[in-house]
Enzyme design. Structure first.
Site, PDB file in Angstrom:
ATOM      1  N   LYS A 173      85.809  13.790 -74.958  1.00 38.86           N
ATOM      2  CA  LYS A 173      87.156  13.593 -74.261  1.00 38.86           C
ATOM      3  C   LYS A 173      86.759  13.159 -73.055  1.00 38.86           C
ATOM      4  O   LYS A 173      86.006  13.823 -71.955  1.00 38.86           O
ATOM      5  CB  LYS A 173      87.910  14.808 -74.114  1.00 38.86           C
ATOM      6  CG  LYS A 173      89.198  14.539 -73.198  1.00 38.86           C
ATOM      7  CD  LYS A 173      90.143  15.766 -73.357  1.00 38.86           C
ATOM      8  CE  LYS A 173      91.500  15.810 -72.518  1.00 38.86           C
ATOM      9  NZ  LYS A 173      92.167  17.123 -72.629  1.00 38.86           N
ATOM     10  N   LYS A 190      88.503  10.356 -77.541  1.00 42.49           N
ATOM     11  CA  LYS A 190      89.712  10.353 -76.831  1.00 42.49           C
ATOM     12  C   LYS A 190      89.594   9.840 -75.340  1.00 42.49           C
ATOM     13  O   LYS A 190      88.667  10.439 -74.798  1.00 42.49           O
ATOM     14  CB  LYS A 190      90.270  11.835 -76.512  1.00 42.49           C
ATOM     15  CG  LYS A 190      91.765  11.628 -75.859  1.00 42.49           C
ATOM     16  CD  LYS A 190      92.093  13.178 -75.569  1.00 42.49           C
ATOM     17  CE  LYS A 190      93.616  13.110 -74.759  1.00 42.49           C
ATOM     18  NZ  LYS A 190      93.726  14.595 -74.452  1.00 42.49           N
TER      19      LYS A 190
HETATM   20  C1  PBG Z   1      95.321  18.781 -72.126  1.00 44.84           C
HETATM   21  C2  PBG Z   1      95.399  17.450 -72.641  1.00 44.84           C
HETATM   22  C3  PBG Z   1      95.595  16.246 -72.102  1.00 44.84           C
HETATM   23  C4  PBG Z   1      95.936  15.344 -73.254  1.00 44.84           C
HETATM   24  C5  PBG Z   1      95.835  15.975 -74.349  1.00 44.84           C
HETATM   25  N1  PBG Z   1      95.560  17.378 -74.239  1.00 44.84           N
HETATM   26  C6  PBG Z   1      95.587  15.749 -70.772  1.00 44.84           C
HETATM   27  C7  PBG Z   1      94.483  15.884 -69.876  1.00 44.84           C
HETATM   28  O1  PBG Z   1      93.371  16.244 -70.230  1.00 44.84           O
HETATM   29  O2  PBG Z   1      94.881  15.683 -68.624  1.00 44.84           O
HETATM   30  C8  PBG Z   1      96.253  13.793 -72.881  1.00 44.84           C
HETATM   31  C9  PBG Z   1      97.051  13.252 -73.909  1.00 44.84           C
HETATM   32  C10 PBG Z   1      97.694  11.960 -73.521  1.00 44.84           C
HETATM   33  O3  PBG Z   1      97.352  11.483 -72.639  1.00 44.84           O
HETATM   34  O4  PBG Z   1      98.500  11.373 -74.415  1.00 44.84           O
HETATM   35  N2  PBG Z   1      93.987  18.987 -71.517  1.00 44.84           N
END
Ligand code: PBG
Length: 324
Positions: free
Chosen positions: A197, A250
């Site tokens: 991520k 992601k």
């Molecule tokens: C929580 C999380 C996030 C997303 C999914 N789970 C946001 C972040 O890390 O700030 C992002 C999903 C999206 O942008 O569609 N940690």
């Protein structure tokens, strides 16, 4: 050399039936997971301005929504909660009466065969908006977060969640969650790890939707640097070693090379998250008539599958499935 000098590449493109016959990448609704935002105290739906076509849902809106996803053939849902109150540790994440814990049985009852995936993270539940409790120096305390994440995972499994998906990027969380699930009698509950991520600007609209923007600083101390692809493989291998059944990359579109690299490095099922900023960018251009909405959605989702993703988590799931 396989192709002779008599090759005419256009021969196999001349009709739709020939094109369909030789198509290499398949996209079906069964591959798609639809993210849902469930808000405590809300009744019905509340549109999300930064994500045209998306809404936060109240508990009373979940059964209908789940049934319509099943009618469209969509594979699963990913749940995010907006709690009634936040605190320093994010205790709303693991409360037995938490918003997602209440949402799960309503969805399972309305749509028993829809795969319910619970996002495990504390940022929607902490008053400071970071993904774990803070150390005295203001950094996120990795090891203090682990038991809280594990407790959150167990409480979601108890509520009937089919798959646990940690998205916090703390080191060691997959092992902590696996051990806690096994101990609590959920040895058969799989883990989908948000393994690679990235610290991305494309999460902007989500943070408005989920009210989870950090109150200070950013997430670069725990999410990955967008410049690093080899390091993504390290993350993936570590999570598989700790017990992840599936892994995720992601965001999706700016990281298609990472999806491909992970696909080639490991054999477990691979998910890609087509995130909020990717969604909103496309929808904004479509609203202005600059691109054909359905066509670019189809192309986008096909590209993510072609790069190597088995599963796509996408806000486009309903629109795409309804028109395909
Ligand atoms: C929580 C999380 C996030 C997303 C999914 N789970 C946001 C972040 O890390 O700030 C992002 C999903 C999206 O942008 O569609 N940690």
């Amino acid at each position: 050399m396989e192709l002779g000098r008599f090759a005419r590449h256009r021969r196999l493109r001349s009709t739709e039936s020939l094109r369909r016959l030789v198509r290499e990448t398949e996209l079906t609704p069964a591959h798609l997971v639809y993210p849902m935002f469930v808000e405590a105290g809300l009744s019905g739906r509340s549109p999300i301005p930064s994500m045209p076509g998306q809404a936060r849902l109240g508990l009373d809106a979940l059964a209908d929504e789940a049934r319509s996803l099943v009618r469209l053939g969509i594979g699963g849902v990913m749940l995010f909660g907006l709690p009634a109150a936040k605190d320093e540790t994010g205790s709303g994440a693991w409360a037995a009466s938490g918003i997602v814990q209440q949402a799960i049985p309503r969805i399972k009852e309305a749509a028993p065969d829809l795969v319910v995936i619970g996002d495990v993270c504390l940022c929607e539940y902490t008053s400071h908006g970071h993904c774990g409790p803070l150390a005295p120096n203001g950094s996120v305390d990795n090891d203090a977060a682990l038991p809280l994440l594990a407790e959150t995972a167990v409480s979601l499994a108890r509520a009937g969640c089919d798959v646990i998906a940690p998205s916090d990027m703390m080191d060691g969380r997959v092992l902590a969650i696996r051990q806690a699930l096994d101990l609590a009698g959920f040895a058969m509950t799989p883990i989908l790890s948000y393994a690679a991520k990235f610290a991305s600007g494309f999460y902007g609209p989500f943070r408005e939707a989920a009210d989870s923007a950090p109150a200070f600083g950013d997430r670069r101390g725990y999410q990955m640097d967008p410049a690093n692809a080899r390091m993504a493989i390290n993350e993936v291998l570590a999570d598989i070693d700790q017990g992840a059944d599936m892994v995720m990359v992601k965001p999706a579109l700016p990281y298609l090379d990472v999806i491909r690299a992970v696909r080639e490095a490991v054999t477990v099922p691979l998910a890609a998250y087509n995130v909020s900023g990717e969604y909103s960018m496309l929808m904004a251009a479509a609203e202005r008539g600059w691109v054909d909405e359905h066509r670019v959605i189809n192309e986008t989702l096909t590209a993510i599958r072609r790069a190597g993703a088995d599963i796509i988590i996408t806000y486009h799931a309903k629109q795409w499935a309804a028109r395909r």
